[in-house]
Motif scaffolding. Structure first.
Motif, PDB file in Angstrom:
ATOM      1  N   LEU A   1       1.767 -99.075  66.951  1.00 52.18           N
ATOM      2  CA  LEU A   1       1.304 -99.241  65.635  1.00 52.18           C
ATOM      3  C   LEU A   1       0.660 -97.932  65.237  1.00 52.18           C
ATOM      4  O   LEU A   1       0.857 -97.738  64.064  1.00 52.18           O
ATOM      5  CB  LEU A   1       0.728-100.624  65.433  1.00 52.18           C
ATOM      6  CG  LEU A   1       1.391-101.896  65.746  1.00 52.18           C
ATOM      7  CD1 LEU A   1       0.417-103.113  65.439  1.00 52.18           C
ATOM      8  CD2 LEU A   1       2.723-101.787  64.581  1.00 52.18           C
ATOM      9  N   LEU A   2      -0.017 -97.566  65.958  1.00 53.96           N
ATOM     10  CA  LEU A   2      -0.711 -96.034  65.595  1.00 53.96           C
ATOM     11  C   LEU A   2       0.168 -95.086  65.299  1.00 53.96           C
ATOM     12  O   LEU A   2      -0.038 -94.364  64.215  1.00 53.96           O
ATOM     13  CB  LEU A   2      -1.760 -95.669  66.671  1.00 53.96           C
ATOM     14  CG  LEU A   2      -2.469 -94.492  66.505  1.00 53.96           C
ATOM     15  CD1 LEU A   2      -3.426 -94.509  65.262  1.00 53.96           C
ATOM     16  CD2 LEU A   2      -3.129 -93.963  67.735  1.00 53.96           C
TER      17      LEU A   2
ATOM     18  N   ARG B   1      -0.408 -93.737  75.040  1.00 55.47           N
ATOM     19  CA  ARG B   1      -1.186 -95.003  75.216  1.00 55.47           C
ATOM     20  C   ARG B   1      -0.377 -96.616  74.982  1.00 55.47           C
ATOM     21  O   ARG B   1      -0.775 -97.284  75.728  1.00 55.47           O
ATOM     22  CB  ARG B   1      -2.329 -95.200  74.193  1.00 55.47           C
ATOM     23  CG  ARG B   1      -3.407 -94.067  74.535  1.00 55.47           C
ATOM     24  CD  ARG B   1      -3.869 -94.000  75.829  1.00 55.47           C
ATOM     25  NE  ARG B   1      -4.553 -95.064  76.312  1.00 55.47           N
ATOM     26  CZ  ARG B   1      -6.049 -95.327  75.904  1.00 55.47           C
ATOM     27  NH1 ARG B   1      -6.715 -94.323  75.305  1.00 55.47           N
ATOM     28  NH2 ARG B   1      -6.755 -96.390  76.353  1.00 55.47           N
ATOM     29  N   ALA B   2       0.994 -96.225  74.664  1.00 56.61           N
ATOM     30  CA  ALA B   2       1.421 -97.531  74.356  1.00 56.61           C
ATOM     31  C   ALA B   2       2.663 -97.794  75.504  1.00 56.61           C
ATOM     32  O   ALA B   2       3.052 -98.787  75.772  1.00 56.61           O
ATOM     33  CB  ALA B   2       2.662 -97.267  72.909  1.00 56.61           C
TER      34      ALA B   2
ATOM     35  N   ALA C   1       1.957-101.594  75.079  1.00 53.02           N
ATOM     36  CA  ALA C   1       0.984-101.973  74.423  1.00 53.02           C
ATOM     37  C   ALA C   1       0.955-101.747  72.809  1.00 53.02           C
ATOM     38  O   ALA C   1       1.190-100.334  72.362  1.00 53.02           O
ATOM     39  CB  ALA C   1      -0.432-100.889  74.707  1.00 53.02           C
ATOM     40  N   ILE C   2       1.633-102.978  72.021  1.00 51.61           N
ATOM     41  CA  ILE C   2       1.944-102.783  70.732  1.00 51.61           C
ATOM     42  C   ILE C   2       0.954-102.050  69.538  1.00 51.61           C
ATOM     43  O   ILE C   2       1.380-101.302  68.909  1.00 51.61           O
ATOM     44  CB  ILE C   2       2.374-103.988  70.212  1.00 51.61           C
ATOM     45  CG1 ILE C   2       3.455-104.662  71.060  1.00 51.61           C
ATOM     46  CG2 ILE C   2       2.598-104.058  68.719  1.00 51.61           C
ATOM     47  CD1 ILE C   2       4.950-103.800  70.843  1.00 51.61           C
ATOM     48  N   GLU C   3      -0.274-102.231  70.143  1.00 53.06           N
ATOM     49  CA  GLU C   3      -1.339-101.794  69.271  1.00 53.06           C
ATOM     50  C   GLU C   3      -1.450-100.273  69.111  1.00 53.06           C
ATOM     51  O   GLU C   3      -1.507 -99.568  67.951  1.00 53.06           O
ATOM     52  CB  GLU C   3      -2.888-102.260  69.684  1.00 53.06           C
ATOM     53  CG  GLU C   3      -3.303-101.988  70.914  1.00 53.06           C
ATOM     54  CD  GLU C   3      -2.946-102.775  71.904  1.00 53.06           C
ATOM     55  OE1 GLU C   3      -3.355-102.755  73.268  1.00 53.06           O
ATOM     56  OE2 GLU C   3      -1.911-103.273  71.841  1.00 53.06           O
ATOM     57  N   TRP C   4      -0.881 -99.691  70.281  1.00 51.58           N
ATOM     58  CA  TRP C   4      -0.917 -98.020  70.357  1.00 51.58           C
ATOM     59  C   TRP C   4       0.366 -97.467  69.476  1.00 51.58           C
ATOM     60  O   TRP C   4       0.283 -96.475  69.015  1.00 51.58           O
ATOM     61  CB  TRP C   4      -1.068 -97.465  71.601  1.00 51.58           C
ATOM     62  CG  TRP C   4      -2.470 -97.611  72.151  1.00 51.58           C
ATOM     63  CD1 TRP C   4      -2.873 -98.414  73.038  1.00 51.58           C
ATOM     64  CD2 TRP C   4      -3.561 -96.916  71.842  1.00 51.58           C
ATOM     65  NE1 TRP C   4      -4.354 -98.405  73.186  1.00 51.58           N
ATOM     66  CE2 TRP C   4      -4.594 -97.182  72.522  1.00 51.58           C
ATOM     67  CE3 TRP C   4      -3.815 -95.813  70.896  1.00 51.58           C
ATOM     68  CZ2 TRP C   4      -5.827 -96.729  72.486  1.00 51.58           C
ATOM     69  CZ3 TRP C   4      -4.870 -95.221  70.835  1.00 51.58           C
ATOM     70  CH2 TRP C   4      -6.023 -95.761  71.823  1.00 51.58           C
TER      71      TRP C   4
ATOM     72  N   GLY D   1      -0.240 -92.155  70.511  1.00 50.64           N
ATOM     73  CA  GLY D   1       0.181 -93.377  70.312  1.00 50.64           C
ATOM     74  C   GLY D   1       1.200 -93.746  71.268  1.00 50.64           C
ATOM     75  O   GLY D   1       1.166 -94.759  71.982  1.00 50.64           O
TER      76      GLY D   1
END
Length: 426
Positions: A196-197, A251-252, A191-194, A248
Protein backbone atom coordinates in the motif's frame (compact mmCIF):
# COMPACT_ATOMS: atom_id res chain seq x y z
CA UNK A 1 9.63 0.96 -39.06
CA UNK A 2 11.89 3.50 -37.36
CA UNK A 3 15.53 2.59 -36.91
CA UNK A 4 16.29 0.98 -33.57
CA UNK A 5 19.45 -0.90 -34.53
CA UNK A 6 22.05 1.23 -32.71
CA UNK A 7 19.98 1.51 -29.55
CA UNK A 8 19.36 -2.21 -29.20
CA UNK A 9 22.90 -3.13 -30.30
CA UNK A 10 24.38 -1.02 -27.49
CA UNK A 11 22.20 -2.81 -24.94
CA UNK A 12 23.05 -6.22 -26.35
CA UNK A 13 26.80 -5.91 -26.77
CA UNK A 14 27.49 -4.69 -23.25
CA UNK A 15 25.33 -7.45 -21.83
CA UNK A 16 27.14 -10.07 -23.92
CA UNK A 17 30.51 -8.61 -22.94
CA UNK A 18 29.67 -8.91 -19.25
CA UNK A 19 28.36 -12.46 -19.70
CA UNK A 20 31.46 -13.61 -21.58
CA UNK A 21 33.78 -12.20 -18.90
CA UNK A 22 31.66 -13.93 -16.25
CA UNK A 23 31.84 -17.32 -18.00
CA UNK A 24 35.59 -17.13 -18.43
CA UNK A 25 36.19 -15.90 -14.87
CA UNK A 26 33.88 -18.49 -13.25
CA UNK A 27 35.59 -21.35 -15.07
CA UNK A 28 39.14 -20.14 -14.40
CA UNK A 29 38.75 -19.13 -10.76
CA UNK A 30 35.23 -19.84 -9.45
CA UNK A 31 36.13 -18.99 -5.84
CA UNK A 32 37.19 -15.42 -6.60
CA UNK A 33 34.26 -14.95 -8.99
CA UNK A 34 31.63 -15.93 -6.41
CA UNK A 35 33.43 -13.90 -3.74
CA UNK A 36 33.16 -10.89 -6.08
CA UNK A 37 29.46 -11.52 -6.80
CA UNK A 38 28.52 -11.76 -3.13
CA UNK A 39 30.93 -9.07 -1.94
CA UNK A 40 29.29 -7.34 1.07
CA UNK A 41 28.99 -3.60 0.56
CA UNK A 42 27.23 -2.91 3.87
CA UNK A 43 26.32 -5.05 6.87
CA UNK A 44 23.16 -4.58 8.96
CA UNK A 45 21.88 -2.13 6.34
CA UNK A 46 18.30 -0.96 5.69
CA UNK A 47 18.19 -2.76 2.32
CA UNK A 48 19.71 -6.04 1.17
CA UNK A 49 19.44 -9.77 1.72
CA UNK A 50 17.46 -10.48 4.89
CA UNK A 51 18.88 -12.70 7.64
CA UNK A 52 16.75 -13.88 10.56
CA UNK A 53 18.75 -14.77 13.68
CA UNK A 54 15.95 -17.05 14.88
CA UNK A 55 14.92 -14.68 17.67
CA UNK A 56 12.82 -12.32 15.61
CA UNK A 57 15.63 -9.94 14.68
CA UNK A 58 16.12 -9.44 10.93
CA UNK A 59 19.32 -7.90 9.62
CA UNK A 60 20.10 -7.06 6.02
CA UNK A 61 23.34 -7.32 4.06
CA UNK A 62 23.79 -5.24 0.92
CA UNK A 63 25.89 -7.27 -1.51
CA UNK A 64 27.08 -6.37 -4.98
CA UNK A 65 24.69 -8.97 -6.42
CA UNK A 66 21.73 -7.47 -4.54
CA UNK A 67 22.68 -3.95 -5.60
CA UNK A 68 22.58 -4.89 -9.29
CA UNK A 69 19.79 -7.52 -9.43
CA UNK A 70 17.34 -6.09 -6.92
CA UNK A 71 18.00 -2.34 -7.01
CA UNK A 72 19.63 -1.22 -10.26
CA UNK A 73 17.79 -3.68 -12.52
CA UNK A 74 14.62 -1.86 -11.46
CA UNK A 75 15.67 0.81 -13.98
CA UNK A 76 15.83 -1.79 -16.77
CA UNK A 77 12.38 -3.13 -15.91
CA UNK A 78 11.07 0.43 -15.73
CA UNK A 79 12.18 1.00 -19.34
CA UNK A 80 10.54 -2.28 -20.37
CA UNK A 81 7.37 -1.21 -18.54
CA UNK A 82 7.47 2.15 -20.32
CA UNK A 83 7.40 0.41 -23.70
CA UNK A 84 4.56 -1.86 -22.59
CA UNK A 85 2.64 1.12 -21.18
CA UNK A 86 2.97 3.03 -24.44
CA UNK A 87 1.85 0.02 -26.45
CA UNK A 88 -1.27 -0.45 -24.34
CA UNK A 89 -2.45 3.05 -23.43
CA UNK A 90 -1.53 5.41 -26.26
CA UNK A 91 -4.01 6.11 -29.03
CA UNK A 92 -1.65 4.66 -31.64
CA UNK A 93 -0.14 2.07 -29.30
CA UNK A 94 0.98 -1.15 -30.97
CA UNK A 95 -1.00 -3.42 -28.62
CA UNK A 96 -4.30 -1.65 -29.20
CA UNK A 97 -6.96 -2.69 -31.66
CA UNK A 98 -7.36 -5.65 -33.99
CA UNK A 99 -3.77 -5.44 -35.26
CA UNK A 100 -2.57 -6.77 -31.90
CA UNK A 101 -5.08 -9.61 -31.61
CA UNK A 102 -3.12 -12.33 -33.43
CA UNK A 103 0.23 -11.47 -31.78
CA UNK A 104 -1.46 -11.56 -28.36
CA UNK A 105 -2.95 -15.01 -28.98
CA UNK A 106 0.42 -16.18 -30.35
CA UNK A 107 2.07 -14.82 -27.20
CA UNK A 108 -0.16 -17.08 -25.10
CA UNK A 109 1.08 -20.03 -27.16
CA UNK A 110 4.65 -18.81 -26.71
CA UNK A 111 4.14 -18.98 -22.94
CA UNK A 112 2.13 -22.17 -22.48
CA UNK A 113 4.19 -24.14 -25.02
CA UNK A 114 7.48 -23.78 -23.10
CA UNK A 115 5.76 -24.48 -19.77
CA UNK A 116 4.17 -27.70 -21.06
CA UNK A 117 7.42 -28.92 -22.63
CA UNK A 118 9.49 -28.01 -19.54
CA UNK A 119 7.17 -29.62 -16.98
CA UNK A 120 6.24 -32.53 -19.25
CA UNK A 121 9.83 -33.55 -19.86
CA UNK A 122 10.64 -33.03 -16.17
CA UNK A 123 7.83 -35.43 -15.25
CA UNK A 124 9.16 -38.00 -17.74
CA UNK A 125 12.61 -37.77 -16.11
CA UNK A 126 11.10 -38.81 -12.77
CA UNK A 127 9.66 -37.44 -9.56
CA UNK A 128 13.06 -36.44 -8.14
CA UNK A 129 13.86 -34.30 -11.17
CA UNK A 130 10.35 -32.87 -11.30
CA UNK A 131 10.41 -31.87 -7.63
CA UNK A 132 13.81 -30.20 -8.04
CA UNK A 133 12.98 -28.17 -11.16
CA UNK A 134 9.23 -27.52 -11.01
CA UNK A 135 9.63 -24.02 -9.55
CA UNK A 136 11.55 -22.95 -12.67
CA UNK A 137 8.59 -23.35 -15.05
CA UNK A 138 8.74 -19.65 -15.96
CA UNK A 139 12.43 -19.64 -16.94
CA UNK A 140 11.79 -20.74 -20.57
CA UNK A 141 8.76 -18.45 -20.94
CA UNK A 142 10.77 -15.26 -21.49
CA UNK A 143 11.84 -13.70 -24.77
CA UNK A 144 14.87 -11.41 -24.84
CA UNK A 145 13.46 -8.58 -26.91
CA UNK A 146 16.81 -6.98 -27.82
CA UNK A 147 18.46 -10.15 -29.11
CA UNK A 148 15.24 -11.36 -30.73
CA UNK A 149 15.01 -8.10 -32.64
CA UNK A 150 18.62 -8.33 -33.84
CA UNK A 151 18.21 -11.92 -35.04
CA UNK A 152 14.80 -11.14 -36.52
CA UNK A 153 16.35 -8.47 -38.72
CA UNK A 154 18.96 -10.94 -39.93
CA UNK A 155 16.34 -13.57 -40.78
CA UNK A 156 13.51 -11.44 -42.16
CA UNK A 157 15.14 -8.12 -43.04
CA UNK A 158 14.15 -4.80 -41.48
CA UNK A 159 11.13 -4.24 -43.73
CA UNK A 160 9.36 -7.58 -43.31
CA UNK A 161 5.95 -7.46 -41.55
CA UNK A 162 7.12 -10.35 -39.36
CA UNK A 163 9.47 -7.91 -37.57
CA UNK A 164 6.61 -5.81 -36.25
CA UNK A 165 4.71 -9.00 -35.35
CA UNK A 166 7.78 -10.21 -33.45
CA UNK A 167 8.06 -6.91 -31.56
CA UNK A 168 4.37 -6.95 -30.64
CA UNK A 169 4.76 -10.50 -29.38
CA UNK A 170 7.89 -9.61 -27.41
CA UNK A 171 6.22 -6.59 -25.77
CA UNK A 172 3.27 -8.72 -24.68
CA UNK A 173 5.68 -11.43 -23.52
CA UNK A 174 7.57 -8.88 -21.41
CA UNK A 175 4.33 -7.66 -19.86
CA UNK A 176 3.33 -11.21 -18.94
CA UNK A 177 6.83 -11.88 -17.62
CA UNK A 178 6.60 -8.92 -15.25
CA UNK A 179 3.29 -10.23 -13.90
CA UNK A 180 4.71 -13.75 -13.49
CA UNK A 181 7.78 -12.43 -11.69
CA UNK A 182 5.63 -10.45 -9.27
CA UNK A 183 3.06 -13.17 -8.58
CA UNK A 184 4.97 -16.45 -8.83
CA UNK A 185 8.28 -15.48 -7.22
CA UNK A 186 7.72 -13.43 -4.08
CA UNK A 187 10.79 -12.70 -1.95
CA UNK A 188 8.87 -13.37 1.26
CA UNK A 189 5.43 -13.46 2.83
CA UNK A 190 3.21 -10.81 1.25
CA UNK A 191 2.90 -7.75 3.49
CA UNK A 192 -0.03 -5.77 2.14
CA UNK A 193 0.71 -2.70 4.27
CA UNK A 194 4.05 -2.18 2.53
CA UNK A 195 2.50 -2.71 -0.88
CA UNK A 196 0.00 0.00 0.00
CA UNK A 197 2.98 2.31 0.56
CA UNK A 198 3.98 1.79 -3.06
CA UNK A 199 0.42 2.40 -4.26
CA UNK A 200 0.19 5.52 -2.11
CA UNK A 201 3.43 6.87 -3.58
CA UNK A 202 2.11 6.38 -7.12
CA UNK A 203 -1.26 7.99 -6.35
CA UNK A 204 0.33 10.91 -4.54
CA UNK A 205 2.86 11.76 -7.24
CA UNK A 206 0.22 11.47 -9.97
CA UNK A 207 -2.20 13.70 -8.07
CA UNK A 208 0.29 16.36 -6.97
CA UNK A 209 2.70 16.53 -9.91
CA UNK A 210 0.45 15.54 -12.80
CA UNK A 211 -3.32 15.78 -12.26
CA UNK A 212 -3.48 18.86 -9.98
CA UNK A 213 -1.37 21.21 -12.17
CA UNK A 214 -3.42 20.25 -15.24
CA UNK A 215 -6.65 20.73 -13.27
CA UNK A 216 -5.56 24.21 -12.21
CA UNK A 217 -4.64 25.03 -15.82
CA UNK A 218 -8.06 24.18 -17.26
CA UNK A 219 -9.13 27.04 -19.53
CA UNK A 220 -5.67 28.62 -19.53
CA UNK A 221 -3.76 27.88 -22.72
CA UNK A 222 -0.51 29.19 -21.18
CA UNK A 223 -0.62 26.31 -18.63
CA UNK A 224 1.45 28.14 -15.98
CA UNK A 225 1.11 25.51 -13.25
CA UNK A 226 2.03 22.54 -15.44
CA UNK A 227 4.95 24.51 -16.89
CA UNK A 228 6.22 25.44 -13.43
CA UNK A 229 6.07 21.83 -12.22
CA UNK A 230 7.90 20.58 -15.31
CA UNK A 231 10.59 23.31 -15.32
CA UNK A 232 11.19 23.66 -11.57
CA UNK A 233 10.56 20.16 -10.28
CA UNK A 234 11.29 18.04 -13.37
CA UNK A 235 11.68 14.36 -12.59
CA UNK A 236 12.41 14.82 -8.86
CA UNK A 237 8.88 14.11 -7.56
CA UNK A 238 8.84 10.88 -9.58
CA UNK A 239 12.31 9.90 -8.38
CA UNK A 240 11.22 10.33 -4.75
CA UNK A 241 8.03 8.35 -5.42
CA UNK A 242 10.09 5.67 -7.20
CA UNK A 243 12.38 5.26 -4.18
CA UNK A 244 9.37 4.93 -1.87
CA UNK A 245 7.68 2.48 -4.22
CA UNK A 246 10.85 0.37 -4.54
CA UNK A 247 11.21 0.19 -0.75
CA UNK A 248 7.54 -0.74 -0.45
CA UNK A 249 8.00 -3.63 -2.88
CA UNK A 250 11.08 -4.82 -1.00
CA UNK A 251 9.28 -4.87 2.35
CA UNK A 252 6.07 -6.24 0.81
CA UNK A 253 7.76 -9.46 -0.32
CA UNK A 254 7.46 -8.73 -4.06
CA UNK A 255 10.70 -8.72 -6.04
CA UNK A 256 12.02 -5.14 -5.67
CA UNK A 257 13.33 -5.07 -9.25
CA UNK A 258 9.67 -4.45 -10.16
CA UNK A 259 9.35 -1.66 -7.63
CA UNK A 260 9.25 1.20 -10.15
CA UNK A 261 6.40 -0.22 -12.23
CA UNK A 262 3.60 1.59 -10.34
CA UNK A 263 5.32 4.94 -10.98
CA UNK A 264 5.76 4.63 -14.76
CA UNK A 265 2.06 5.21 -15.64
CA UNK A 266 1.99 8.37 -13.49
CA UNK A 267 4.66 10.18 -15.54
CA UNK A 268 3.30 12.62 -18.18
CA UNK A 269 3.52 11.27 -21.73
CA UNK A 270 2.52 12.71 -25.09
CA UNK A 271 -0.07 10.61 -26.89
CA UNK A 272 2.26 9.34 -29.57
CA UNK A 273 4.79 6.53 -29.84
CA UNK A 274 7.04 5.34 -32.64
CA UNK A 275 7.49 1.75 -31.53
CA UNK A 276 9.63 -0.28 -29.20
CA UNK A 277 12.98 1.43 -28.50
CA UNK A 278 12.49 3.66 -31.58
CA UNK A 279 15.30 6.17 -32.08
CA UNK A 280 12.75 8.71 -33.31
CA UNK A 281 11.56 9.00 -29.72
CA UNK A 282 14.71 10.95 -28.86
CA UNK A 283 12.94 13.93 -30.44
CA UNK A 284 9.99 13.70 -28.04
CA UNK A 285 10.19 16.13 -25.13
CA UNK A 286 7.53 14.74 -22.79
CA UNK A 287 8.79 13.82 -19.34
CA UNK A 288 8.52 10.04 -19.69
CA UNK A 289 10.64 9.95 -22.85
CA UNK A 290 13.05 12.50 -21.36
CA UNK A 291 13.58 10.24 -18.35
CA UNK A 292 14.14 7.24 -20.63
CA UNK A 293 16.80 9.18 -22.56
CA UNK A 294 18.60 10.01 -19.31
CA UNK A 295 18.47 6.36 -18.23
CA UNK A 296 19.87 4.97 -21.50
CA UNK A 297 23.58 5.06 -20.63
CA UNK A 298 23.16 4.04 -16.96
CA UNK A 299 21.02 1.04 -17.97
CA UNK A 300 23.60 -0.04 -20.55
CA UNK A 301 26.22 -0.11 -17.77
CA UNK A 302 23.79 -1.89 -15.43
CA UNK A 303 23.19 -4.60 -18.03
CA UNK A 304 26.93 -5.12 -18.34
CA UNK A 305 27.12 -5.77 -14.59
CA UNK A 306 23.98 -7.89 -14.70
CA UNK A 307 25.68 -10.15 -17.25
CA UNK A 308 28.88 -10.13 -15.22
CA UNK A 309 27.18 -11.05 -11.94
CA UNK A 310 24.67 -13.60 -13.27
CA UNK A 311 26.20 -15.45 -16.21
CA UNK A 312 29.20 -16.85 -14.36
CA UNK A 313 28.29 -20.53 -14.56
CA UNK A 314 30.81 -23.34 -14.44
CA UNK A 315 30.55 -25.66 -17.41
CA UNK A 316 30.40 -28.70 -15.14
CA UNK A 317 27.02 -27.36 -13.90
CA UNK A 318 25.34 -28.56 -17.09
CA UNK A 319 22.60 -31.03 -16.22
CA UNK A 320 18.91 -31.88 -16.60
CA UNK A 321 17.70 -28.34 -15.77
CA UNK A 322 19.88 -27.04 -18.62
CA UNK A 323 18.21 -29.24 -21.20
CA UNK A 324 14.73 -28.68 -19.78
CA UNK A 325 15.07 -24.90 -20.07
CA UNK A 326 16.56 -25.24 -23.54
CA UNK A 327 13.84 -27.66 -24.70
CA UNK A 328 11.15 -25.34 -23.35
CA UNK A 329 12.60 -22.49 -25.37
CA UNK A 330 13.61 -24.07 -28.66
CA UNK A 331 10.78 -26.64 -28.88
CA UNK A 332 7.90 -25.26 -26.82
CA UNK A 333 8.22 -21.62 -27.91
CA UNK A 334 8.14 -22.16 -31.73
CA UNK A 335 5.40 -24.80 -31.58
CA UNK A 336 3.28 -22.76 -29.19
CA UNK A 337 3.53 -19.62 -31.31
CA UNK A 338 2.84 -21.54 -34.53
CA UNK A 339 -0.19 -23.40 -33.18
CA UNK A 340 -1.82 -20.49 -31.36
CA UNK A 341 -0.90 -17.96 -34.04
CA UNK A 342 -2.43 -20.15 -36.77
CA UNK A 343 -5.48 -20.72 -34.58
CA UNK A 344 -5.95 -16.96 -34.17
CA UNK A 345 -5.34 -16.20 -37.83
CA UNK A 346 -7.46 -18.94 -39.45
CA UNK A 347 -9.90 -20.34 -36.88
CA UNK A 348 -10.71 -17.08 -35.13
CA UNK A 349 -10.39 -15.27 -38.49
CA UNK A 350 -8.16 -12.56 -37.02
CA UNK A 351 -5.76 -12.83 -39.95
CA UNK A 352 -2.06 -12.14 -40.35
CA UNK A 353 -0.33 -8.90 -41.42
CA UNK A 354 -0.24 -8.40 -45.17
CA UNK A 355 2.83 -10.06 -46.66
CA UNK A 356 3.23 -12.55 -43.81
CA UNK A 357 2.64 -16.32 -44.21
CA UNK A 358 1.49 -18.86 -41.64
CA UNK A 359 4.85 -20.67 -41.82
CA UNK A 360 6.53 -17.42 -40.81
CA UNK A 361 5.00 -17.96 -37.36
CA UNK A 362 7.30 -20.96 -36.88
CA UNK A 363 10.36 -18.87 -37.76
CA UNK A 364 9.18 -16.08 -35.44
CA UNK A 365 8.87 -18.71 -32.71
CA UNK A 366 12.46 -19.81 -33.29
CA UNK A 367 13.64 -16.21 -32.99
CA UNK A 368 11.54 -15.66 -29.84
CA UNK A 369 13.23 -18.71 -28.27
CA UNK A 370 16.21 -16.53 -27.32
CA UNK A 371 15.56 -16.14 -23.59
CA UNK A 372 18.84 -14.86 -22.16
CA UNK A 373 18.31 -11.68 -20.07
CA UNK A 374 14.94 -12.28 -18.44
CA UNK A 375 15.46 -16.06 -18.35
CA UNK A 376 18.70 -15.51 -16.44
CA UNK A 377 16.91 -13.17 -14.08
CA UNK A 378 14.02 -15.59 -13.43
CA UNK A 379 16.44 -18.50 -12.92
CA UNK A 380 18.23 -16.47 -10.24
CA UNK A 381 15.00 -15.98 -8.27
CA UNK A 382 13.24 -19.27 -9.04
CA UNK A 383 15.90 -21.51 -7.50
CA UNK A 384 17.88 -21.32 -4.31
CA UNK A 385 21.59 -21.01 -5.08
CA UNK A 386 22.29 -24.06 -2.91
CA UNK A 387 19.59 -26.34 -4.38
CA UNK A 388 21.01 -29.53 -5.89
CA UNK A 389 19.76 -32.26 -8.22
CA UNK A 390 22.17 -35.08 -7.51
CA UNK A 391 25.57 -33.48 -8.10
CA UNK A 392 24.13 -30.66 -10.22
CA UNK A 393 23.44 -27.16 -8.82
CA UNK A 394 19.93 -26.46 -10.14
CA UNK A 395 20.17 -22.67 -10.43
CA UNK A 396 23.49 -22.75 -12.28
CA UNK A 397 22.25 -25.49 -14.62
CA UNK A 398 19.08 -23.53 -15.42
CA UNK A 399 21.17 -20.41 -16.11
CA UNK A 400 23.27 -22.43 -18.52
CA UNK A 401 20.08 -23.31 -20.39
CA UNK A 402 19.27 -19.61 -20.67
CA UNK A 403 22.77 -18.96 -22.03
CA UNK A 404 22.52 -21.84 -24.51
CA UNK A 405 19.30 -20.31 -25.86
CA UNK A 406 21.61 -18.15 -27.98
CA UNK A 407 21.67 -21.25 -30.18
CA UNK A 408 18.15 -20.30 -31.24
CA UNK A 409 19.76 -17.61 -33.40
CA UNK A 410 21.40 -20.25 -35.60
CA UNK A 411 18.21 -22.34 -35.58
CA UNK A 412 16.26 -19.26 -36.69
CA UNK A 413 18.56 -18.65 -39.64
CA UNK A 414 18.29 -22.30 -40.74
CA UNK A 415 14.51 -22.25 -40.23
CA UNK A 416 14.30 -19.09 -42.33
CA UNK A 417 16.14 -20.81 -45.17
CA UNK A 418 14.06 -23.99 -44.96
CA UNK A 419 10.79 -22.03 -44.82
CA UNK A 420 11.90 -19.89 -47.77
CA UNK A 421 11.63 -16.57 -45.97
CA UNK A 422 12.11 -13.71 -48.41
CA UNK A 423 14.10 -10.96 -46.71
CA UNK A 424 12.68 -7.49 -47.09
CA UNK A 425 15.23 -4.79 -46.33
CA UNK A 426 13.70 -1.39 -46.18
Amino acid sequence: MYKVWNFVTNYSLLLIFGAVIALIWANIDPHSYHAFVEFPLAEDFFIGHAHDDGHGHVSRTLTLHYLVNDLLMALFFAIAAKEVWEAVILKNGSLRGKKAATPLVATAGGMFGPILVYLGLAAILGSETYSAVKDGWAVPVATDIAFAYLVGRIVFGAGHPAIRFLLLLAIADDAAGLVILAVAYPTGALAIEWLLLSVAAAVAVFALANWLPRKLDVGNEVRPNSTWVRQKLGFWPYLIAACISWYGFMRAGIHPALGLLPIVPTIPHADRAFGIFASAEQHLSDLLNDIEHKLKLPVEVILFFFGLLNAGVEFNAIGDPTWLVLAGLIIGKPLGILIMGAFAAHVLKLGLPEGMRTIDLLVIGCVAAIGFTVSLFIASVAFDADAMLGDTPVQAAAKMGALFSFGAAAISIVAGKLCRVEKQNG
